[in-house]
Design a protein around this motif. Structure first.
Motif, mmCIF file in Angstrom:
data_model
loop_
_atom_site.group_PDB
_atom_site.id
_atom_site.type_symbol
_atom_site.label_atom_id
_atom_site.label_comp_id
_atom_site.label_asym_id
_atom_site.label_seq_id
_atom_site.Cartn_x
_atom_site.Cartn_y
_atom_site.Cartn_z
ATOM 1 N N ARG A 171 36.973 44.579 31.437
ATOM 2 C CA ARG A 171 36.533 45.693 31.840
ATOM 3 C C ARG A 171 35.985 45.291 33.077
ATOM 4 O O ARG A 171 35.614 46.232 33.992
ATOM 5 C CB ARG A 171 35.593 46.370 30.740
ATOM 6 N N ARG A 172 35.236 44.438 33.172
ATOM 7 C CA ARG A 172 34.695 44.101 34.462
ATOM 8 C C ARG A 172 35.650 43.793 35.633
ATOM 9 O O ARG A 172 35.372 44.255 36.748
ATOM 10 C CB ARG A 172 34.074 42.514 34.359
ATOM 11 N N GLN A 173 36.824 43.431 35.217
ATOM 12 C CA GLN A 173 37.904 43.311 36.293
ATOM 13 C C GLN A 173 38.305 44.713 36.785
ATOM 14 O O GLN A 173 38.497 45.106 38.047
ATOM 15 C CB GLN A 173 39.142 42.545 35.621
ATOM 16 N N ARG A 174 38.411 45.778 35.888
ATOM 17 C CA ARG A 174 38.786 46.999 36.148
ATOM 18 C C ARG A 174 37.462 47.890 36.795
ATOM 19 O O ARG A 174 37.877 48.555 37.809
ATOM 20 C CB ARG A 174 39.087 47.896 34.946
ATOM 21 N N THR A 205 29.508 54.458 43.165
ATOM 22 C CA THR A 205 29.698 53.542 41.981
ATOM 23 C C THR A 205 28.682 53.080 41.568
ATOM 24 O O THR A 205 27.511 52.761 42.075
ATOM 25 C CB THR A 205 30.619 52.645 42.600
ATOM 26 N N PRO A 206 28.624 52.542 40.289
ATOM 27 C CA PRO A 206 27.411 51.751 39.483
ATOM 28 C C PRO A 206 27.275 50.573 40.345
ATOM 29 O O PRO A 206 27.974 49.686 40.750
ATOM 30 C CB PRO A 206 28.019 51.624 38.308
ATOM 31 N N ASP A 207 25.923 50.120 40.210
ATOM 32 C CA ASP A 207 25.417 48.704 40.668
ATOM 33 C C ASP A 207 25.524 47.878 39.417
ATOM 34 O O ASP A 207 24.879 48.044 38.319
ATOM 35 C CB ASP A 207 23.746 48.973 40.995
ATOM 36 N N GLY A 208 26.564 46.944 39.413
ATOM 37 C CA GLY A 208 26.770 46.290 38.036
ATOM 38 C C GLY A 208 25.586 45.459 37.627
ATOM 39 O O GLY A 208 25.203 45.531 36.647
ATOM 40 N N GLY A 209 24.870 44.730 38.480
ATOM 41 C CA GLY A 209 23.623 43.874 38.129
ATOM 42 C C GLY A 209 24.104 42.825 37.079
ATOM 43 O O GLY A 209 25.386 42.611 36.683
ATOM 44 N N VAL A 210 23.204 42.082 36.758
ATOM 45 C CA VAL A 210 23.404 40.751 36.125
ATOM 46 C C VAL A 210 23.801 41.413 34.501
ATOM 47 O O VAL A 210 22.886 42.200 33.980
ATOM 48 C CB VAL A 210 22.410 39.721 36.017
ATOM 49 N N GLY A 211 24.646 40.787 33.921
ATOM 50 C CA GLY A 211 25.072 41.045 32.578
ATOM 51 C C GLY A 211 25.526 42.389 32.171
ATOM 52 O O GLY A 211 25.884 42.521 30.926
ATOM 53 N N HIS A 212 26.034 43.160 33.093
ATOM 54 C CA HIS A 212 26.772 44.510 32.930
ATOM 55 C C HIS A 212 27.939 44.233 32.228
ATOM 56 O O HIS A 212 28.967 43.485 32.655
ATOM 57 C CB HIS A 212 26.992 45.340 34.195
ATOM 58 N N THR A 213 28.263 44.978 31.154
ATOM 59 C CA THR A 213 29.549 44.699 30.421
ATOM 60 C C THR A 213 30.154 46.016 30.309
ATOM 61 O O THR A 213 31.356 45.943 29.840
ATOM 62 C CB THR A 213 29.084 44.537 28.740
ATOM 63 N N TYR A 214 29.929 46.851 31.349
ATOM 64 C CA TYR A 214 30.591 48.142 31.527
ATOM 65 C C TYR A 214 31.308 48.796 30.392
ATOM 66 O O TYR A 214 32.457 48.987 30.085
ATOM 67 C CB TYR A 214 31.799 47.955 32.316
ATOM 68 N N GLN A 215 30.387 49.028 29.164
ATOM 69 C CA GLN A 215 30.663 49.738 28.049
ATOM 70 C C GLN A 215 31.245 51.318 28.501
ATOM 71 O O GLN A 215 32.119 52.050 27.763
ATOM 72 C CB GLN A 215 29.889 49.941 27.126
ATOM 73 N N GLN A 216 30.516 51.556 29.542
ATOM 74 C CA GLN A 216 31.097 52.726 30.040
ATOM 75 C C GLN A 216 30.970 52.712 31.942
ATOM 76 O O GLN A 216 29.859 51.943 32.221
ATOM 77 C CB GLN A 216 30.307 54.017 29.826
ATOM 78 N N TYR A 217 31.887 53.020 32.611
ATOM 79 C CA TYR A 217 31.833 52.916 34.045
ATOM 80 C C TYR A 217 31.430 54.247 34.537
ATOM 81 O O TYR A 217 32.222 55.344 34.681
ATOM 82 C CB TYR A 217 33.302 52.611 34.381
ATOM 83 N N VAL A 218 30.105 54.423 34.842
ATOM 84 C CA VAL A 218 29.395 55.678 35.310
ATOM 85 C C VAL A 218 29.134 55.793 36.828
ATOM 86 O O VAL A 218 28.485 54.924 37.369
ATOM 87 C CB VAL A 218 27.811 55.764 34.245
ATOM 88 N N VAL A 219 29.749 56.718 37.291
ATOM 89 C CA VAL A 219 29.598 57.201 38.718
ATOM 90 C C VAL A 219 28.549 58.109 38.884
ATOM 91 O O VAL A 219 28.587 59.120 37.823
ATOM 92 C CB VAL A 219 31.052 57.427 39.348
ATOM 93 N N ARG A 220 28.099 58.526 40.209
ATOM 94 C CA ARG A 220 27.504 59.617 40.485
ATOM 95 C C ARG A 220 28.371 60.640 41.331
ATOM 96 O O ARG A 220 29.022 60.167 42.124
ATOM 97 C CB ARG A 220 26.170 59.578 40.995
ATOM 98 N N LEU A 250 34.119 57.174 33.894
ATOM 99 C CA LEU A 250 35.666 56.974 34.289
ATOM 100 C C LEU A 250 36.043 55.654 33.246
ATOM 101 O O LEU A 250 35.293 54.733 33.005
ATOM 102 C CB LEU A 250 35.944 56.428 35.597
ATOM 103 N N PRO A 251 37.071 55.893 32.816
ATOM 104 C CA PRO A 251 37.756 55.045 32.301
ATOM 105 C C PRO A 251 37.947 53.423 32.641
ATOM 106 O O PRO A 251 38.394 53.361 33.989
ATOM 107 C CB PRO A 251 39.335 55.222 31.673
ATOM 108 N N VAL A 252 37.647 52.276 31.848
ATOM 109 C CA VAL A 252 37.724 50.947 32.378
ATOM 110 C C VAL A 252 38.273 50.032 31.071
ATOM 111 O O VAL A 252 38.114 49.133 30.963
ATOM 112 C CB VAL A 252 36.415 50.307 33.069
ATOM 113 N N ASP A 253 38.753 50.869 30.217
ATOM 114 C CA ASP A 253 39.193 50.139 28.784
ATOM 115 C C ASP A 253 40.163 48.927 29.410
ATOM 116 O O ASP A 253 41.205 49.275 30.144
ATOM 117 C CB ASP A 253 39.784 51.281 28.106
ATOM 118 N N GLY A 254 39.967 47.983 28.621
ATOM 119 C CA GLY A 254 40.774 46.973 28.522
ATOM 120 C C GLY A 254 42.335 47.070 28.313
ATOM 121 O O GLY A 254 43.345 46.481 29.151
#
Length: 220
Positions: A104-107, A120-135, A191-195
């Motif tokens: 997910r992080r790669q996508r 686009t989202p600010d990843g930050g430390v430890g973000h696992t991107y359960q959802q990739y949320v844009v504005r 948006l989708p970032v599923d593995g």
């Protein structure tokens, strides 16, 4: 957990309004009253200063919710709890295997680099991107919803992560100022970032978004 800590009738518990209603329902089931505090616009989790401002003599606890795989500012919120003698509880999100998180992080990194016309989202430390949320910039909900419909017609799955903030639901309606919560509910889109997504799938997402992005440039 609230009941075990002695939280009950007459107590207030500070919770986010941006997210699932279950947290507020749990507070009510314990006999306490949920009090909503605003979120940080980057993490979508409770804002430390907003929580501090919401504390009253009746406040007994704060429930911290991690959102979209992005950790909340637990250290800061625990500081608020210590200064005010409050219980601070965390509601975590389900953990995924490390290989899935890596995918997910790669996508997410690919979308970060390729998307145009979206915040686009600010990843930050430890973000696992359960959802990739844009504005989606523009005029809030109307433009966001129109953008989502256009993506779906192009074969791209997308969804609104929080359709209605909890403080706007009939059972928990409160007249409270939560500008960041309101703005996030009107502008965010997942948006989708599923593995399981292939490189071609990701290219389709980028192509569809960028084809519409020109309509959004004026909002920057």
């Amino acid at each position: 957990m609230l009941r075990a800590a002695g939280v009950g009738v007459g107590d207030e518990v500070i919770v986010p309004a941006f997210g699932n209603v279950e947290v507020s329902e749990a507070v009510s089931l314990a006999g306490a009253r949920p009090v909503f505090a605003d979120i940080d616009p980057v993490s979508y989790c409770l804002d430390t200063s907003a929580v501090e401002a919401a504390v009253t003599s009746r406040t007994a606890a704060v429930v911290v919710v991690h959102r979209f795989g992005r950790p909340a500012d637990v250290r800061g919120l625990r500081g608020v709890g210590q200064r005010n003698g409050l219980l601070v509880l965390e509601q975590g999100e389900s953990e995924a295997p490390s290989d899935e998180v890596a995918q997910r992080r790669q996508r997410a990194a690919y979308l970060d680099a390729k998307l145009r016309g979206l915040y686009t989202p600010d990843g930050g430390v430890g973000h696992t991107y359960q959802q990739y949320v844009v504005r989606v910039p523009g005029n809030g909900r109307p433009d966001r919803d129109a953008f989502a419909r256009s993506l779906r017609t192009r074969g791209v799955e997308c969804w609104v992560p929080v359709k209605t903030p909890v403080h706007r639901l009939p059972a928990f309606r409160q007249c409270v100022s939560l500008p960041e919560t309101e703005r996030a509910a009107e502008e965010t889109l997942a948006l989708p970032v599923d593995g399981a997504l292939t490189k071609r799938d990701m290219q389709r997402v980028v192509s569809a978004c960028n084809a519409l992005g020109g309509l959004l440039q004026a909002a920057f």
